[in-house]
Write a protein that holds these residues in place. Structure first.
Motif, PDB file in Angstrom:
ATOM      1  N   THR A   1     -10.769   3.345   1.141  1.00  0.00           N
ATOM      2  CA  THR A   1     -10.647   1.914   1.657  1.00  0.00           C
ATOM      3  C   THR A   1     -11.955   1.133   2.045  1.00  0.00           C
ATOM      4  OG1 THR A   1      -8.180   2.091   2.073  1.00  0.00           O
ATOM      5  CG2 THR A   1      -9.368  -0.078   2.596  1.00  0.00           C
TER       6      THR A   1
ATOM      7  N   LEU B   1      -7.199   8.606  -1.055  1.00  0.00           N
ATOM      8  CA  LEU B   1      -7.212   6.768  -1.322  1.00  0.00           C
ATOM      9  C   LEU B   1      -8.312   6.371  -0.249  1.00  0.00           C
ATOM     10  CD1 LEU B   1      -5.996   4.279  -2.180  1.00  0.00           C
ATOM     11  CD2 LEU B   1      -4.523   4.589  -0.356  1.00  0.00           C
TER      12      LEU B   1
ATOM     13  N   TRP C   1       0.926  -1.174  -0.087  1.00  0.00           N
ATOM     14  CA  TRP C   1      -0.060  -0.027  -0.027  1.00  0.00           C
ATOM     15  C   TRP C   1       1.055   1.166  -0.011  1.00  0.00           C
ATOM     16  CZ3 TRP C   1      -4.290  -2.055  -1.708  1.00  0.00           C
ATOM     17  CH2 TRP C   1      -4.790  -2.849  -0.749  1.00  0.00           C
TER      18      TRP C   1
ATOM     19  N   THR D   1      -1.549   8.162   1.103  1.00  0.00           N
ATOM     20  CA  THR D   1      -2.511   9.078   0.370  1.00  0.00           C
ATOM     21  C   THR D   1      -1.948  10.350  -0.109  1.00  0.00           C
ATOM     22  OG1 THR D   1      -4.446   7.800   1.570  1.00  0.00           O
ATOM     23  CG2 THR D   1      -4.840  10.239   0.199  1.00  0.00           C
TER      24      THR D   1
ATOM     25  N   GLU E   1     -13.396  -2.490   3.264  1.00  0.00           N
ATOM     26  CA  GLU E   1     -12.839  -3.866   3.680  1.00  0.00           C
ATOM     27  C   GLU E   1     -13.814  -4.421   4.553  1.00  0.00           C
ATOM     28  OE1 GLU E   1      -9.458  -3.350   6.110  1.00  0.00           O
ATOM     29  OE2 GLU E   1      -9.707  -1.576   6.342  1.00  0.00           O
TER      30      GLU E   1
ATOM     31  N   TYR F   1      -7.693   1.778  -9.113  1.00  0.00           N
ATOM     32  CA  TYR F   1      -8.236   0.854  -8.018  1.00  0.00           C
ATOM     33  C   TYR F   1      -7.522  -0.566  -7.872  1.00  0.00           C
ATOM     34  CZ  TYR F   1     -10.925  -1.464 -11.581  1.00  0.00           C
ATOM     35  OH  TYR F   1     -11.490  -2.082 -12.646  1.00  0.00           O
TER      36      TYR F   1
ATOM     37  N   ASN G   1      -1.680   3.964  -8.357  1.00  0.00           N
ATOM     38  CA  ASN G   1      -1.710   4.343  -6.934  1.00  0.00           C
ATOM     39  C   ASN G   1      -1.535   5.764  -6.664  1.00  0.00           C
ATOM     40  OD1 ASN G   1       1.005   4.581  -6.732  1.00  0.00           O
ATOM     41  ND2 ASN G   1       1.381   2.523  -6.134  1.00  0.00           N
TER      42      ASN G   1
ATOM     43  N   LYS H   1      -9.336  -0.819  -2.641  1.00  0.00           N
ATOM     44  CA  LYS H   1      -8.760   0.669  -2.629  1.00  0.00           C
ATOM     45  C   LYS H   1      -8.908   1.208  -3.884  1.00  0.00           C
ATOM     46  CE  LYS H   1      -5.619  -0.110   1.207  1.00  0.00           C
ATOM     47  NZ  LYS H   1      -5.528   1.125   2.142  1.00  0.00           N
TER      48      LYS H   1
END
Length: 339
Positions: A29, A27, A11, A14, A31, A191, A205, A42
């Protein structure tokens, strides 16, 4: 098949994608737990509204279709009666499964469920008794064969009584791609989706780089793991791993893993620790990881070379005769490796 795989997501912190971005990019998330494992989604967006609810809804719909753990699911209806009216999700998965079965001469076969149950790796756990008797395996094999399945319109039929299916070896890869499609439909282009170690990625990213995926190498004992040994970039690809190091049992000095050979009825017990497969989408990568681990290193790499139309690349991690852990890659896999 519930995957306990070799993949770790690398990862990034951000930050804005570029100084010229018209609005701050965050960024975000989502989960949780689903399909017997974890999931992480993400993505980069200027709208910080979470898609958690939409993501969870997709899991619920797919589970109602393909989950062996959910009473009344379509797959359980088929296994009880030998026929079922297919929804969009189940039809896509079964169609892909049958295509993969033909492409691998039956090394991938969703009718393997009776053998999975017999070896103790199924949904309903049996008392552990070790390797099943040869006559039990022989009997179970009489119900195995993708040619016993027929799709007629939107109906799935078994042409032999007692045939049952298990889509766990392909359903997670399909789910990953459906989640990716959700993000794309919402206008999200950057993503990464991870469901139990099966992944797909799009764009870049927060650092403006292709998403990075780390690959662990197990120690020779296969029970502990060294730090990440390498990383691959995932530019608009899907990736999946099949391995022998999480769901297994040892007997007589041999390790038997949860991957079942549908032609022999035997649980995987070769020297391969894992195979990581990259393809144009996670659905395809997930479909081929089991056949490739059953083929073995040399035959698997040759298969990839001789079937370029499938767009497969792979990395094998295996034990050499002297007990050392080694790697072997297809020609195209290394271009995605960073170190």
């Amino acid at each position: 098949m519930y995957r306990y795989l070799l993949l770790l997501i690398v990862w990034c912190h951000t930050q804005p994608v570029s100084a010229q971005s018209p609005a701050p990019v965050k960024l975000i998330t989502c989960e949780g737990k689903a399909q017997g494992t974890y999931y992480i989604v993400k993505y980069l967006a200027t709208d910080t509204t979470s898609l958690q609810g939409a993501v969870d809804s997709i899991f619920q719909v797919i589970d109602q279709s393909l989950s062996l753990y959910r009473p009344g699911s379509l797959i359980n209806q088929f296994n009880a009666t030998g026929q079922v009216q297919l929804d969009t999700h189940m039809k896509a998965v079964v169609t892909k499964a049958l295509l993969t079965s033909r492409a691998t001469d039956g090394l991938f076969d969703i009718t393997v469920k009776p053998l999975v149950d017999l070896w103790g790796f199924g949904v309903h756990k049996r008392a552990f008794t070790g390797v099943p008797p040869a006559d039990s395996i022989k009997k179970a094999l009489t119900y195995i064969g993708y040619r016993y399945l027929r799709i007629k319109g939107n109906q799935l039929l078994a042409t032999r009584r007692g045939v049952q299916i298990d889509c766990n070896g392909i359903a997670q890869g399909y789910t990953v791609d459906v989640l990716g499609q959700l993000l794309t439909q919402r206008g999200i282009r950057n993503y990464l989706v991870d469901v139990g170690g099966e992944l797909c990625a799009s764009g870049h990213n927060a650092r403006g780089e292709s998403w990075g995926v780390g690959i662990e190498r197990p120690t020779p004992g296969d029970t502990n793991y060294e730090p990440v040994q390498g990383m691959v970039r995932l530019p608009g690809k899907g990736i999946a791993t099949s391995g022998n190091y999480r769901r297994f049992f040892d007997q007589g000095g041999t390790r038997f893993a949860h991957t079942i050979h549908p032609l022999t009825g035997e649980a995987l017990h070769n020297h391969i620790i894992s195979v990581t497969v990259m393809a144009k989408d996670c659905f395809t990568a997930d479909a081929f990881d089991n056949p490739l681990i059953l083929m073995g290193v040399e035959e698997g790499l040759l298969y990839i070379e001789q079937h370029p139309a499938y767009g497969l690349e792979a990395m094998y991690i295996y034990k050499a005769p002297d007990g050392t852990v080694k790697e072997a890659c297809s020609k195209g896999f290394r271009q995605y490796m960073v170190y």
